[in-house]
Motif scaffolding. Structure first.
Motif, PDB file in Angstrom:
ATOM      1  N   ASP A  10       0.830  -1.211   0.000  1.00  0.00           N
ATOM      2  CA  ASP A  10       0.000   0.000   0.000  1.00  0.00           C
ATOM      3  C   ASP A  10       0.861   1.256   0.000  1.00  0.00           C
ATOM      4  O   ASP A  10       0.562   2.223  -0.708  1.00  0.00           O
ATOM      5  N   ARG A  13       2.367   1.615  -3.474  1.00  0.00           N
ATOM      6  CA  ARG A  13       1.349   2.101  -4.413  1.00  0.00           C
ATOM      7  C   ARG A  13       1.099   3.596  -4.232  1.00  0.00           C
ATOM      8  O   ARG A  13       0.987   4.337  -5.213  1.00  0.00           O
ATOM      9  N   ALA A  14       0.993   4.031  -2.988  1.00  0.00           N
ATOM     10  CA  ALA A  14       0.774   5.450  -2.722  1.00  0.00           C
ATOM     11  C   ALA A  14       1.962   6.280  -3.202  1.00  0.00           C
ATOM     12  O   ALA A  14       1.788   7.342  -3.808  1.00  0.00           O
ATOM     13  N   SER A  15       3.166   5.788  -2.959  1.00  0.00           N
ATOM     14  CA  SER A  15       4.368   6.504  -3.395  1.00  0.00           C
ATOM     15  C   SER A  15       4.451   6.576  -4.911  1.00  0.00           C
ATOM     16  O   SER A  15       4.825   7.609  -5.470  1.00  0.00           O
ATOM     17  N   VAL A  16       4.094   5.493  -5.580  1.00  0.00           N
ATOM     18  CA  VAL A  16       4.099   5.485  -7.044  1.00  0.00           C
ATOM     19  C   VAL A  16       3.090   6.500  -7.570  1.00  0.00           C
ATOM     20  O   VAL A  16       3.377   7.243  -8.512  1.00  0.00           O
ATOM     21  N   SER A  17       1.930   6.588  -6.941  1.00  0.00           N
ATOM     22  CA  SER A  17       0.922   7.561  -7.366  1.00  0.00           C
ATOM     23  C   SER A  17       1.433   8.987  -7.209  1.00  0.00           C
ATOM     24  O   SER A  17       1.244   9.825  -8.098  1.00  0.00           O
ATOM     25  N   ILE A  18       2.091   9.259  -6.109  1.00  0.00           N
ATOM     26  CA  ILE A  18       2.665  10.590  -5.885  1.00  0.00           C
ATOM     27  C   ILE A  18       3.740  10.881  -6.922  1.00  0.00           C
ATOM     28  O   ILE A  18       3.778  11.965  -7.508  1.00  0.00           O
ATOM     29  N   GLN A  20       4.043   9.586  -9.889  1.00  0.00           N
ATOM     30  CA  GLN A  20       3.424   9.759 -11.200  1.00  0.00           C
ATOM     31  C   GLN A  20       2.863  11.165 -11.367  1.00  0.00           C
ATOM     32  O   GLN A  20       3.000  11.775 -12.434  1.00  0.00           O
ATOM     33  N   LEU A  21       2.243  11.691 -10.311  1.00  0.00           N
ATOM     34  CA  LEU A  21       1.727  13.060 -10.378  1.00  0.00           C
ATOM     35  C   LEU A  21       2.857  14.064 -10.560  1.00  0.00           C
ATOM     36  O   LEU A  21       2.755  14.999 -11.364  1.00  0.00           O
ATOM     37  N   GLN A  24       4.185  13.796 -14.059  1.00  0.00           N
ATOM     38  CA  GLN A  24       3.244  14.407 -15.001  1.00  0.00           C
ATOM     39  C   GLN A  24       3.428  15.923 -15.025  1.00  0.00           C
ATOM     40  O   GLN A  24       3.418  16.542 -16.084  1.00  0.00           O
TER      41      GLN A  24
END
Length: 103
Positions: A10, A13-18, A20-21, A24
């Motif tokens: 988890d 996943r949260a770190s990857v989402s951050i 990715q933002l 971007q």
């Protein structure tokens, strides 16, 4: 999967989402119509920083991929390199190829 492993996953996943933002946003800045050569060079220097000190994005990515490769080496059957070798090569490409070209 244990609770501890799920918690780790988890967090990843949260770190990857951050990440990715953030990536971007960098991509949007690089693609902006008003970016000139000087600003582009400055942005690219920020991505690389110093090859000797892992403080830029590229060295940090290489360090992360190398950590994954080292862990893969430990769990590969008979240490055959099926997973770890491509990861090591990717880390080298990130720093050697992209890093040196930016320098």
């Amino acid at each position: 999967m244990t609770g501890r492993a799920r918690s780790r996953l988890d967090r990843v996943r949260a770190s990857v989402s951050i990440a990715q933002l953030a990536l971007q946003q960098i991509g949007d800045d690089l693609a902006a119509d008003d970016v000139d050569a000087r600003e582009l060079a400055a942005i690219l220097r920020e991505l690389h920083a110093d090859a000797e000190v892992p403080s830029g994005l590229f060295p940090a990515l290489a360090q992360l991929v190398t950590a994954a490769a080292c862990r893969a080496e430990q769990i590969e059957p008979e240490h055959d390199g099926d997973a770890s070798c491509p990861l090591h090569e990717a880390a080298e490409l990130i720093t050697d190829n992209a890093g040196q070209r930016l320098t």
